[in-house]
Scaffold this motif. Structure first.
Motif, PDB file in Angstrom:
ATOM      1  N   THR A  14      50.139  46.722  39.560  1.00 12.52           N
ATOM      2  CA  THR A  14      51.330  45.915  39.323  1.00 12.52           C
ATOM      3  C   THR A  14      51.437  44.896  40.448  1.00 12.52           C
ATOM      4  O   THR A  14      51.176  45.214  41.605  1.00 12.52           O
ATOM      5  N   GLY A  15      51.739  43.671  40.096  1.00 11.13           N
ATOM      6  CA  GLY A  15      51.807  42.612  41.094  1.00 11.13           C
ATOM      7  C   GLY A  15      50.492  41.857  41.175  1.00 11.13           C
ATOM      8  O   GLY A  15      49.735  41.789  40.212  1.00 11.13           O
ATOM      9  N   THR A  16      50.194  41.327  42.344  1.00  7.80           N
ATOM     10  CA  THR A  16      49.000  40.502  42.517  1.00  7.80           C
ATOM     11  C   THR A  16      47.738  41.358  42.470  1.00  7.80           C
ATOM     12  O   THR A  16      47.670  42.424  43.072  1.00  7.80           O
ATOM     13  N   CYS A  17      46.745  40.873  41.712  1.00  7.40           N
ATOM     14  CA  CYS A  17      45.452  41.534  41.625  1.00  7.40           C
ATOM     15  C   CYS A  17      44.380  40.456  41.511  1.00  7.40           C
ATOM     16  O   CYS A  17      44.686  39.264  41.515  1.00  7.40           O
ATOM     17  N   GLN A  18      43.147  40.891  41.404  1.00  9.08           N
ATOM     18  CA  GLN A  18      42.033  39.967  41.199  1.00  9.08           C
ATOM     19  C   GLN A  18      41.605  40.023  39.741  1.00  9.08           C
ATOM     20  O   GLN A  18      41.424  41.112  39.178  1.00  9.08           O
ATOM     21  N   PHE A  19      41.438  38.858  39.134  1.00  9.77           N
ATOM     22  CA  PHE A  19      41.022  38.709  37.740  1.00  9.77           C
ATOM     23  C   PHE A  19      39.620  38.112  37.747  1.00  9.77           C
ATOM     24  O   PHE A  19      39.393  37.081  38.370  1.00  9.77           O
ATOM     25  N   TRP A  20      38.651  38.807  37.111  1.00  7.07           N
ATOM     26  CA  TRP A  20      37.283  38.310  36.979  1.00  7.07           C
ATOM     27  C   TRP A  20      37.002  38.036  35.510  1.00  7.07           C
ATOM     28  O   TRP A  20      36.833  38.984  34.741  1.00  7.07           O
ATOM     29  N   PRO A  21      36.914  36.776  35.087  1.00  6.97           N
ATOM     30  CA  PRO A  21      36.429  36.520  33.721  1.00  6.97           C
ATOM     31  C   PRO A  21      34.921  36.780  33.714  1.00  6.97           C
ATOM     32  O   PRO A  21      34.211  36.361  34.626  1.00  6.97           O
ATOM     33  N   THR A  22      34.435  37.523  32.729  1.00  8.15           N
ATOM     34  CA  THR A  22      33.016  37.872  32.689  1.00  8.15           C
ATOM     35  C   THR A  22      32.297  37.279  31.484  1.00  8.15           C
ATOM     36  O   THR A  22      31.175  37.653  31.192  1.00  8.15           O
ATOM     37  N   GLY A  23      32.948  36.379  30.779  1.00  6.22           N
ATOM     38  CA  GLY A  23      32.308  35.721  29.651  1.00  6.22           C
ATOM     39  C   GLY A  23      32.764  36.279  28.319  1.00  6.22           C
ATOM     40  O   GLY A  23      33.140  37.436  28.211  1.00  6.22           O
ATOM     41  N   GLU A  24      32.744  35.429  27.319  1.00  4.81           N
ATOM     42  CA  GLU A  24      33.087  35.787  25.943  1.00  4.81           C
ATOM     43  C   GLU A  24      34.482  36.397  25.818  1.00  4.81           C
ATOM     44  O   GLU A  24      34.736  37.196  24.931  1.00  4.81           O
ATOM     45  N   GLY A  25      35.381  36.080  26.758  1.00  3.27           N
ATOM     46  CA  GLY A  25      36.734  36.608  26.733  1.00  3.27           C
ATOM     47  C   GLY A  25      36.904  37.917  27.479  1.00  3.27           C
ATOM     48  O   GLY A  25      38.014  38.359  27.727  1.00  3.27           O
ATOM     49  N   ASP A  26      35.794  38.577  27.812  1.00  2.00           N
ATOM     50  CA  ASP A  26      35.846  39.836  28.565  1.00  2.00           C
ATOM     51  C   ASP A  26      36.339  39.553  29.984  1.00  2.00           C
ATOM     52  O   ASP A  26      36.126  38.470  30.514  1.00  2.00           O
ATOM     53  N   PHE A  27      36.960  40.568  30.604  1.00  2.00           N
ATOM     54  CA  PHE A  27      37.421  40.380  31.979  1.00  2.00           C
ATOM     55  C   PHE A  27      37.588  41.719  32.690  1.00  2.00           C
ATOM     56  O   PHE A  27      37.599  42.772  32.062  1.00  2.00           O
ATOM     57  N   VAL A  28      37.717  41.620  34.004  1.00  2.00           N
ATOM     58  CA  VAL A  28      37.964  42.766  34.865  1.00  2.00           C
ATOM     59  C   VAL A  28      39.226  42.475  35.664  1.00  2.00           C
ATOM     60  O   VAL A  28      39.417  41.359  36.140  1.00  2.00           O
ATOM     61  N   LEU A  29      40.086  43.462  35.814  1.00  2.00           N
ATOM     62  CA  LEU A  29      41.229  43.385  36.724  1.00  2.00           C
ATOM     63  C   LEU A  29      41.004  44.413  37.818  1.00  2.00           C
ATOM     64  O   LEU A  29      40.602  45.540  37.537  1.00  2.00           O
ATOM     65  N   HIS A  30      41.298  44.018  39.061  1.00  2.00           N
ATOM     66  CA  HIS A  30      41.164  44.946  40.187  1.00  2.00           C
ATOM     67  C   HIS A  30      42.380  44.782  41.086  1.00  2.00           C
ATOM     68  O   HIS A  30      42.677  43.687  41.547  1.00  2.00           O
ATOM     69  N   GLY A  31      43.071  45.871  41.314  1.00  2.00           N
ATOM     70  CA  GLY A  31      44.231  45.850  42.196  1.00  2.00           C
ATOM     71  C   GLY A  31      44.392  47.185  42.884  1.00  2.00           C
ATOM     72  O   GLY A  31      44.420  48.226  42.229  1.00  2.00           O
ATOM     73  N   GLY A  32      44.434  47.168  44.202  1.00  2.00           N
ATOM     74  CA  GLY A  32      44.564  48.425  44.950  1.00  2.00           C
ATOM     75  C   GLY A  32      43.369  49.319  44.699  1.00  2.00           C
ATOM     76  O   GLY A  32      42.226  48.894  44.820  1.00  2.00           O
ATOM     77  N   ASP A  33      43.624  50.560  44.298  1.00  2.00           N
ATOM     78  CA  ASP A  33      42.560  51.537  44.070  1.00  2.00           C
ATOM     79  C   ASP A  33      42.057  51.572  42.633  1.00  2.00           C
ATOM     80  O   ASP A  33      41.185  52.380  42.308  1.00  2.00           O
ATOM     81  N   TYR A  34      42.593  50.727  41.763  1.00  2.00           N
ATOM     82  CA  TYR A  34      42.264  50.811  40.339  1.00  2.00           C
ATOM     83  C   TYR A  34      41.660  49.524  39.811  1.00  2.00           C
ATOM     84  O   TYR A  34      41.930  48.433  40.311  1.00  2.00           O
ATOM     85  N   PHE A  35      40.855  49.673  38.762  1.00  2.00           N
ATOM     86  CA  PHE A  35      40.296  48.516  38.061  1.00  2.00           C
ATOM     87  C   PHE A  35      40.089  48.881  36.604  1.00  2.00           C
ATOM     88  O   PHE A  35      39.995  50.056  36.235  1.00  2.00           O
ATOM     89  N   THR A  36      40.045  47.851  35.790  1.00  2.00           N
ATOM     90  CA  THR A  36      39.844  48.038  34.361  1.00  2.00           C
ATOM     91  C   THR A  36      38.945  46.940  33.821  1.00  2.00           C
ATOM     92  O   THR A  36      38.987  45.810  34.304  1.00  2.00           O
ATOM     93  N   TYR A  37      38.103  47.291  32.849  1.00  2.00           N
ATOM     94  CA  TYR A  37      37.259  46.350  32.129  1.00  2.00           C
ATOM     95  C   TYR A  37      37.837  46.206  30.729  1.00  2.00           C
ATOM     96  O   TYR A  37      38.122  47.217  30.079  1.00  2.00           O
ATOM     97  N   VAL A  38      37.968  44.989  30.257  1.00  2.00           N
ATOM     98  CA  VAL A  38      38.441  44.731  28.903  1.00  2.00           C
ATOM     99  C   VAL A  38      37.357  43.935  28.187  1.00  2.00           C
ATOM    100  O   VAL A  38      36.951  42.867  28.656  1.00  2.00           O
ATOM    101  N   PHE A  39      36.861  44.478  27.071  1.00  2.00           N
ATOM    102  CA  PHE A  39      35.776  43.875  26.299  1.00  2.00           C
ATOM    103  C   PHE A  39      36.309  43.462  24.931  1.00  2.00           C
ATOM    104  O   PHE A  39      36.894  44.281  24.222  1.00  2.00           O
ATOM    105  N   MET A  40      36.064  42.202  24.563  1.00  2.00           N
ATOM    106  CA  MET A  40      36.460  41.754  23.238  1.00  2.00           C
ATOM    107  C   MET A  40      35.677  42.558  22.209  1.00  2.00           C
ATOM    108  O   MET A  40      34.517  42.891  22.413  1.00  2.00           O
ATOM    109  N   SER A  41      36.313  42.862  21.088  1.00  2.00           N
ATOM    110  CA  SER A  41      35.702  43.703  20.064  1.00  2.00           C
ATOM    111  C   SER A  41      35.816  43.039  18.708  1.00  2.00           C
ATOM    112  O   SER A  41      36.720  43.352  17.932  1.00  2.00           O
ATOM    113  N   ASP A  42      34.898  42.121  18.420  1.00  2.00           N
ATOM    114  CA  ASP A  42      34.906  41.428  17.133  1.00  2.00           C
ATOM    115  C   ASP A  42      34.744  42.390  15.966  1.00  2.00           C
ATOM    116  O   ASP A  42      35.225  42.131  14.871  1.00  2.00           O
ATOM    117  N   GLU A  43      34.075  43.507  16.221  1.00  2.00           N
ATOM    118  CA  GLU A  43      33.856  44.495  15.168  1.00  2.00           C
ATOM    119  C   GLU A  43      35.175  45.071  14.654  1.00  2.00           C
ATOM    120  O   GLU A  43      35.262  45.522  13.525  1.00  2.00           O
TER     121      GLU A  43
END
Length: 128
Positions: free
Chosen positions: A52-81
């Motif tokens: 929550t609050g400020t984090c780092q956003f990494w666009p990884t292409g094709e709409g996919d991205f990574v969020l990293h803040g504190g001790d946690y991170f998440t990968y989000v992958f677009m799913s055309d299927e």
């Protein structure tokens, strides 16, 4: 699922085991060299806010991205299927984990957020 972005390749390499360690390391190095963008973020799982609050956003292409803040991170992958405006996400549910091995399931886009009944992942541009 098709693994086409750096984030997908990294997650896949980690998932298939030690035989892919070199690939995961190379991919991880390449991802670390990508541009990160400070953003205002939210990672909420089952009502608990992990980022929550400020984090780092990494666009990884094709709409996919990574969020990293504190001790946690998440990968989000677009799913055309799964249809338009759909994604699949993973995160490091344990703050000491170095891999996003815990699935968050399918998410639907809602403005700057990707949501399901139990997950909310958002990234907003920081106001200057």
């Amino acid at each position: 699922m098709t693994f086409t972005s750096l984030a997908r390749i990294a997650l896949y390499a980690v998932a298939v085991g030690s035989g892919a360690a070199a690939t995961a390391e190379e991919t991880s190095t390449a991802a670390a060299e990508q541009v990160t963008i400070p953003a205002r973020c939210l990672l909420q799982v089952k009502g608990v806010k992990y980022i929550t609050g400020t984090c780092q956003f990494w666009p990884t292409g094709e709409g996919d991205f990574v969020l990293h803040g504190g001790d946690y991170f998440t990968y989000v992958f677009m799913s055309d299927e799964d249809g338009p405006n759909m994604a699949i996400a993973h995160w490091n549910a344990d703050p000491s984990s170095t891999h996003a091995h815990s699935p968050l399931g399918k998410l639907k886009r809602d403005g700057a957020c990707w949501v399901s009944d139990t997950v909310r992942i958002c990234a907003w541009k920081l106001e200057k």
